[in-house]
Enzyme design. Structure first.
Site, mmCIF file in Angstrom:
data_model
loop_
_atom_site.group_PDB
_atom_site.id
_atom_site.type_symbol
_atom_site.label_atom_id
_atom_site.label_comp_id
_atom_site.label_asym_id
_atom_site.label_seq_id
_atom_site.Cartn_x
_atom_site.Cartn_y
_atom_site.Cartn_z
ATOM 1 N N GLN A 91 0.851 -1.186 0.000
ATOM 2 C CA GLN A 91 0.000 0.000 0.000
ATOM 3 C C GLN A 91 0.891 1.242 0.000
ATOM 4 O OE1 GLN A 91 -2.110 2.685 -0.007
ATOM 5 N NE2 GLN A 91 -3.679 1.654 1.208
ATOM 6 N N SER B 193 -18.625 8.353 11.393
ATOM 7 C CA SER B 193 -19.548 8.323 10.250
ATOM 8 C C SER B 193 -20.024 6.900 9.972
ATOM 9 C CB SER B 193 -18.849 8.889 9.003
ATOM 10 O OG SER B 193 -19.656 8.752 7.861
ATOM 11 N N GLN C 122 -19.260 2.411 0.704
ATOM 12 C CA GLN C 122 -18.531 1.850 -0.434
ATOM 13 C C GLN C 122 -17.711 0.638 0.001
ATOM 14 O OE1 GLN C 122 -15.550 4.358 -2.180
ATOM 15 N NE2 GLN C 122 -15.857 3.483 -4.198
ATOM 16 N N GLU D 3 -8.131 0.722 2.624
ATOM 17 C CA GLU D 3 -7.544 0.445 3.939
ATOM 18 C C GLU D 3 -8.010 1.448 4.989
ATOM 19 O OE1 GLU D 3 -3.239 0.076 6.242
ATOM 20 O OE2 GLU D 3 -3.306 -0.251 4.074
ATOM 21 N N GLU E 114 -6.055 5.433 -6.372
ATOM 22 C CA GLU E 114 -7.054 5.754 -5.354
ATOM 23 C C GLU E 114 -6.534 6.834 -4.414
ATOM 24 O OE1 GLU E 114 -9.871 3.471 -2.146
ATOM 25 O OE2 GLU E 114 -7.723 3.135 -2.043
ATOM 26 N N ASN E 115 -5.276 6.702 -4.010
ATOM 27 C CA ASN E 115 -4.717 7.672 -3.078
ATOM 28 C C ASN E 115 -4.438 9.017 -3.738
ATOM 29 O OD1 ASN E 115 -4.162 6.395 -0.292
ATOM 30 N ND2 ASN E 115 -3.504 4.804 -1.706
#
Length: 296
Positions: free
Chosen positions: A45, A61, A69, A86, A119-120
């Protein structure tokens, strides 16, 4: 390049631009609830630093709305390795969930790394060191050129190159960049300081005095100028040193350009020489060129 990856490289690169973690899931995607203890982080990662406050906020949340998701995972026997999500998994743990929704995908190692990177980057989650490490791995381990990386993720070639260059900094300085105590601009300026101890000292000074990038570049120029003056002190110069007129010219150029300038004579009468002008970042180079152009 790792054995067995070269033929699938094109497909893997396509995954870097076709995957979007914010897009709705396709109707055929099968969502399963996995035991949270069977889900494990991906060792590759790109993101290594997770801010506790962000995890706590997301956990609150999740307690109220659940995980909207699903995580994207790859199944390995009885466990699931996280490909994307993650941060959601960490927050789910903090929220006390026993299961998490996942979608199982059979991606290649390259695709997994690419998706995690995208994604990051899309969410601006990577600090400069994490980003640089990922680019370095794509370049060195998978043989993807910096130009290809730049095109696939929508960044400039110089951005990729500058990111990778900061990995040359001393480890403790890199840690300060990771912890957002220093910015990418600070890091690029410090690359000009080759002495490791001096580099660390300057990094601490920059942080303690909360210097901006321009002040940092000025600090680095001054330090390097001081070192140059010591190197050129009379006790270190040979008996036949540079012409005194050249010394005066050199000093004038140093003051005019606000950087280190070195005039090198070929020692042979009438044969000329060369002028070396130091710059410490792409921005510093642009500044110097601007100063020169303003007087043309």
């Amino acid at each position: 390049m790792k054995k067995g990856l070269s033929r699938g490289l094109g497909k893997g690169l396509d995954a870097l631009i076709t995957y979007n973690s914010n897009e709705p899931l396709e109707a055929s995607a099968e969502i399963v609830n996995a035991d949270i203890n069977a889900v494990v982080p991906n060792a590759d990662q790109p993101r290594k630093v997770f801010k506790p406050q962000e995890i706590e906020e997301l956990a609150e949340s999740i307690k109220e709305f659940g995980i909207i998701q699903p995580l994207i995972v790859k199944q390995n026997g009885d466990t699931y390795t996280i490909i994307a999500g993650e941060r959601r998994w960490r927050a789910a743990n903090a929220a006390g969930l026993s299961v998490v929704p996942v979608i199982v995908r059979d991606y290649t190692e390259l695709e997994i790394l690419g998706i995690a990177l995208i994604e990051n980057i899309q969410r601006e989650d990577l600090n400069p060191v994490e980003e640089a490490m990922c680019y370095k791995r794509l370049n060195e381990d998978f043989g993807i050129t910096q130009d290809e990386i730049a095109k696939k993720i929508g960044k400039s070639r110089s951005h990729i190159s500058n990111c990778i260059r900061i990995l040359k900094l001393q480890d403790s300085v890199l840690e300060m960049v990771s912890q957002e105590e220093l910015t990418m601009g600070h890091a690029k300026a410090l690359l000009a300081v080759e002495d490791v101890q001096k580099q660390v000292e300057l990094a601490k000074k920059i942080f303690n005095e909360q210097m901006n990038v321009r002040k940092t570049e000025e600090l680095v120029r001054n330090v390097l100028e001081e070192e140059k003056d010591l190197d050129n002190s009379p006790k270190k110069l040979p008996s036949k040193s540079i012409n005194k007129t050249y010394v005066s010219y050199q000093s004038d150029l140093n003051n005019f350009l606000k950087t280190r300038v070195n005039i090198k004579d070929n020692k042979k009468e009438g044969s000329g020489g060369k002028i070396e002008i130091a710059y410490f970042s792409p921005e510093d180079l642009e500044r110097i060129i601007g100063v020169i152009k303003s007087r043309i």
